[in-house]
Design an enzyme around this catalytic site. Structure first.
Site, PDB file in Angstrom:
ATOM      1  CB  THR A  42       3.076  -0.762  -4.214  1.00 22.65           C
ATOM      2  OG1 THR A  42       2.853  -0.112  -2.764  1.00 22.65           O
ATOM      3  CG2 THR A  42       2.360  -1.938  -4.411  1.00 22.65           C
ATOM      4  CE  LYS A  91      -4.408  -2.111   1.306  1.00 17.13           C
ATOM      5  NZ  LYS A  91      -4.091  -2.635  -0.120  1.00 17.13           N
ATOM      6  CB  CYS A  92       4.503   1.633  -0.339  1.00 19.26           C
ATOM      7  SG  CYS A  92       5.370   2.880  -0.087  1.00 19.26           S
ATOM      8  N   GLY A  93       3.191   4.422  -1.885  1.00 20.96           N
ATOM      9  CA  GLY A  93       3.875   5.140  -3.689  1.00 20.96           C
ATOM     10  C   GLY A  93       4.551   4.066  -4.811  1.00 20.96           C
TER      11      GLY A  93
END
Length: 182
Positions: free
Chosen positions: A39, A35-37
């Protein structure tokens, strides 16, 4: 511990995996989050994996929830997300910690071998990360800790750590380093 091949880790089901099984291969070891920028880098990583796996290249994926709680869920739900969303085929291991007293021994070793290398400040997220981390610790960049998700360590066929790439590093630079080792 002299090389990465001296370590044993746990697969996503909790079974021990001796990294010496990867001896003779070039490894890219990555702490990831779903759920990361960053990803979407899973897509680039899978492309590298498909291109070089048959030539002796392996990616080892270690989910980590230490940065903004961006790797929620179970090991199996993370695995399913990566397979379904990005079609990843490379090995995924048990969720670990990469910083702190209870950091996984593999990551303690990796950080001892290669400290923080700095951001690629041309990346759109580099200034955001730098500002955020500097507010927490003005000297964060002097410490070897992992700064964020998708930090990558490259090891050669002998298991020696040859490079560390922060998540802002271009995939082209990483690919160039991989091909030089293959």
């Amino acid at each position: 511990m002299n090389t990465i091949f001296d370590f044993t880790v746990k697969d996503r089901k909790g079974k021990p995996v001796a990294l010496k099984g990867y001896a003779g291969e070039v490894l890219l070891i990555v702490n990831t989050a779903t759920k990361c920028g960053f990803t979407p880098q899973y897509e680039e990583l899978e492309r590298l994996y498909e291109k070089y796996h048959s030539k002796g290249f392996e990616i080892l994926d270690f989910p980590c929830n230490q940065f903004g709680q961006q790797a929620p869920g179970t090991d199996e739900s993370i695995h399913q997300f990566c397979k379904l969303t990005y079609g990843t085929e490379f090995p995924r291991f048990k969720k670990i910690k990469v910083n702190g007293d209870d950091a996984d021994p593999v990551y303690k070793y990796l950080k001892e071998q290669k400290g923080f290398a700095g951001w690629d400040m041309t990346h759109p997220l580099a200034h955001i990360l730098d500002d955020m981390l500097r507010k927490e610790d003005a000297e964060y960049d002097q410490k070897p800790d992992i700064k964020w998700n998708f930090t990558k360590f490259l090891t050669d066929k002998r298991g020696l750590v040859v490079a560390r790439f922060e998540p802002t590093e271009s995939i082209e630079n990483i690919e160039k380093a991989i091909t030089e080792l293959l």
